[in-house]
Design a protein around this motif. Sequence first.
Motif, PDB file in Angstrom:
ATOM      1  N   LEU A 422       0.848  -1.271  -0.104  1.00  0.00           N
ATOM      2  CA  LEU A 422      -0.166   0.024   0.163  1.00  0.00           C
ATOM      3  C   LEU A 422       0.833   1.158   0.163  1.00  0.00           C
ATOM      4  N   VAL A 423       0.786   2.004  -1.119  1.00  0.00           N
ATOM      5  CA  VAL A 423       1.636   3.312  -1.118  1.00  0.00           C
ATOM      6  C   VAL A 423       1.083   4.372  -0.229  1.00  0.00           C
ATOM      7  N   ARG A 424       1.842   4.958   0.787  1.00  0.00           N
ATOM      8  CA  ARG A 424       1.370   5.682   1.724  1.00  0.00           C
ATOM      9  C   ARG A 424       1.820   7.299   1.366  1.00  0.00           C
ATOM     10  N   ARG A 425       3.026   7.412   0.674  1.00  0.00           N
ATOM     11  CA  ARG A 425       3.458   8.587   0.170  1.00  0.00           C
ATOM     12  C   ARG A 425       4.827   8.436  -0.643  1.00  0.00           C
ATOM     13  N   ILE A 426       5.083   9.440  -1.523  1.00  0.00           N
ATOM     14  CA  ILE A 426       6.131   9.679  -2.308  1.00  0.00           C
ATOM     15  C   ILE A 426       7.197  10.183  -1.366  1.00  0.00           C
ATOM     16  N   ILE A 427       8.387   9.379  -1.742  1.00  0.00           N
ATOM     17  CA  ILE A 427       9.627   9.942  -0.937  1.00  0.00           C
ATOM     18  C   ILE A 427      10.434  10.717  -1.885  1.00  0.00           C
ATOM     19  N   PHE A 428      10.825  10.057  -3.104  1.00  0.00           N
ATOM     20  CA  PHE A 428      11.387  10.469  -4.330  1.00  0.00           C
ATOM     21  C   PHE A 428      10.902  10.187  -5.499  1.00  0.00           C
ATOM     22  N   GLU A 429      10.815  11.192  -6.631  1.00  0.00           N
ATOM     23  CA  GLU A 429      10.576  10.820  -7.801  1.00  0.00           C
ATOM     24  C   GLU A 429      11.698  11.581  -9.003  1.00  0.00           C
ATOM     25  N   TYR A 430      11.768  10.706  -9.814  1.00  0.00           N
ATOM     26  CA  TYR A 430      12.861  10.927 -10.851  1.00  0.00           C
ATOM     27  C   TYR A 430      12.083  12.117 -11.667  1.00  0.00           C
ATOM     28  N   ARG A 431      12.871  12.949 -12.038  1.00  0.00           N
ATOM     29  CA  ARG A 431      12.380  14.150 -13.094  1.00  0.00           C
ATOM     30  C   ARG A 431      13.079  14.128 -14.284  1.00  0.00           C
ATOM     31  N   GLY A 432      13.228  13.043 -14.907  1.00  0.00           N
ATOM     32  CA  GLY A 432      13.996  13.047 -16.299  1.00  0.00           C
ATOM     33  C   GLY A 432      12.966  12.050 -17.031  1.00  0.00           C
ATOM     34  N   LEU A 433      13.225  12.014 -18.508  1.00  0.00           N
ATOM     35  CA  LEU A 433      12.504  11.102 -19.221  1.00  0.00           C
ATOM     36  C   LEU A 433      13.208   9.823 -19.587  1.00  0.00           C
ATOM     37  N   ILE A 434      14.268   9.906 -20.394  1.00  0.00           N
ATOM     38  CA  ILE A 434      15.164   8.678 -20.464  1.00  0.00           C
ATOM     39  C   ILE A 434      16.147   8.328 -19.278  1.00  0.00           C
ATOM     40  N   GLY A 435      16.071   7.213 -18.798  1.00  0.00           N
ATOM     41  CA  GLY A 435      17.006   6.951 -17.900  1.00  0.00           C
ATOM     42  C   GLY A 435      16.740   5.939 -16.664  1.00  0.00           C
ATOM     43  N   ARG A 436      17.095   5.927 -15.658  1.00  0.00           N
ATOM     44  CA  ARG A 436      16.486   4.964 -14.663  1.00  0.00           C
ATOM     45  C   ARG A 436      15.204   5.161 -14.114  1.00  0.00           C
ATOM     46  N   GLY A 437      14.548   6.439 -14.184  1.00  0.00           N
ATOM     47  CA  GLY A 437      13.250   6.454 -13.831  1.00  0.00           C
ATOM     48  C   GLY A 437      13.080   6.242 -12.346  1.00  0.00           C
ATOM     49  N   THR A 438      13.687   6.416 -11.370  1.00  0.00           N
ATOM     50  CA  THR A 438      13.867   5.886  -9.974  1.00  0.00           C
ATOM     51  C   THR A 438      12.776   6.590  -9.361  1.00  0.00           C
TER      52      THR A 438
END
Length: 754
Positions: A422-438
Amino acid sequence: MSSSTSSSSSYSDDSDSFESYYSDMSTTSTPNKRRSAGVANQTLENVTPHMQDDVQGMLCPDAPIEAFVQHVWGVHPDEISAIFGNSWTLPPEHLDKYRATVLEKKLYEPFQLIAVDLVNQARKLLRKDASCPVKFWHKEGEYVIKSKVSTLRKPDMLSFLTLATLIKISWFFARTFFEFKDTDHKHRKRVHKPTVSSTSALPLVPEGVPSEDPGPSMTTSDSHQVVHRSSLVKSMRGKSRRGSHSTTRLRRDSTPATSAEGVFATPLPSITTPPQPITPQKRKNEGSDSSANKRIHLTPKVTKEQIQLALYALESMDASTRHYTTGFFIDRYKVSLWYFDRACIIRSEPFDFTQDPWKLVLALYALSVCDDKHAGYDPHLFPPPSGIPTEASSGDSIAEDVVGSKLIFPPMDGLSDSIEFLVRRIIFEYRGLIGRGTMVYEVLRLGRTEAEALKISWPLTIRDLEATIIRTLRERIPGWKDHLPEVSFSTTLTAEELGLPRVQLLKQVPPTDFRLEDRHMHAMAGELYKKLWEVDSVAEFEQVFLDCVECHYHAFNEGKVLHRDLSENNLMFKRKEGEVKGILNDWDMASFLDVTNKVRNTTAKHRTGTIPFMACDLLVDDPPAHLYRHDLESFFYILVWAAILYDFKNKAILRVPKPLANWDAGEMSRVRQAKGSFITYKLETDLIMNLIQPAFHGIRDKWILPLRMLFKNALRSIDDEADQNPSYDIETCGGHITFLTFMKALNREPRTLA
């Protein structure tokens, strides 16, 4: 695995935030420019130049339209054949308005009406529900959509499921996006606006007046393309209804159209290419199936007009856990379909929809029938009961937000049940297009009570998996496993297992010099840790820092792994029995060492790191192999950074003062100069030292100043000894920078743990 908060910093001059140079951005070259993922203030002006760098070399062109709609949007081959075999009429009233339009933003409404009409025609032909379930939404490009990180975009047009538009206009719900251009219009003067027949195969104009964009005329080579097209459709389904040589034509009026001024508008003359003489050598080459005789085209560049489409893709991918997203690029009459995922961009062959209306019908119809998976949404993401229904007749739905939804992975490792988070919150989001997309989430695993961190990324398939590296280290250095992340779950799914469209599409594109650097999805869950600036005191900070320095050494010395991406975000901690324990986290950029204790050749020359904390040696266009001492230099910069910015009382990071912002300047040469000057020149040293907070003066005197002298002497030794002494050890700067000298500068004895 990750923290309870996400790092952020702002500069007094609104410069970009720090970012990572990932070694897996490219395996063929070392990145030496910033990536869009690291731009803090993501305005159009800031992101666009970085996006241009991101996407170049990633575009694979000219996928057949039929293959695109089948593999991307899930259209059945029988439906493709039926649409190909039918005769289509573009709605005259709307097409006339589209042709007569001068302003780009005035193209949206007539195209919207054309799209709805064609979708309804196609659905009627294929005996689908007559009402179009897709809404082609626009506000003449003036409606601002705000992303989760407050980026403002004004898309030309978006497509939504009609039900979703009743809830919210957002990037999350947008099925695809449209970018309109009129490049030919910009390079000519419009004499007047003719009224033209909407049922002609080409735009009609008064004699002597330049055309809007008649598109390419049928040439000898074009006729071969028609035969190829029919053959492709037949290979997907069987024999076409209209035979192998059928072409889709618009119905023509029997009377000529007239312009508003009463002048007869006549079709433009067809310009054909005379057939070229066939020489014996040419005939020999054409008859050969050898791959050596196939013409290899250069991978095209993404034009500045098309960059806007990539920016829309960035917003779409960032809005959810989407695996891919799609768009239309419409240059007046010429249309191309675009596919974006974390590994590449695939563009369809362009077509003129006035000459080949069936292709436009096929693409628009595809949007009306594709399900969530074929729209690119993550099939592992399941919404709460309040999710938005995708079809009135089905129980399927999509989440309005990742938070509150479930991520469910299939059974693995001999388990019979799926793994649910169950997703409770977002800690980190990737802000690129091509790449790791972490993406990193705080989650609660079904059946457990303690929150965990779930990290989902798209690493290159040639790299070792982070979960594998961590488990290996915990086995090789068991005495330090309390200072390593604990992995409770991990899984890896290939592009084939996920059914990503690129797998099939790349088999059907013409040969180019494009080379896919393949990526797979890696998900990993584990304990939730806190960030370095969330400790309670300077004393706790010192303990966490020392734990990470020593753990890093043992990972290198006995574990045979070099971290290669040390930053303030990777030095974390947990509390155990009332004490803090430093955790060295984020091993996704780490590399195993070979028998000579060097980074393996596959990654040795690929620059990694986070700019403010990268060693000076690596801040050049052609960096050397990443060494252990480069990571020690990163520890030093983290220490200085923390002493200036960390506010333990408020568990926060202070605003970055301008002198320190030079450590994250736009050009790497400037960063290298700023750090080098700090180490070697007293004036620059004092400028930075004066920024250190009073609470950190003790650390300044007993740690930072001795370490600064250590690195100054090391740099001096390179200048004084490296060229004259053949036995000079460049890996340790002549023995100046080692684990033992680093610990001696800290005035600490290394611990020996069982």
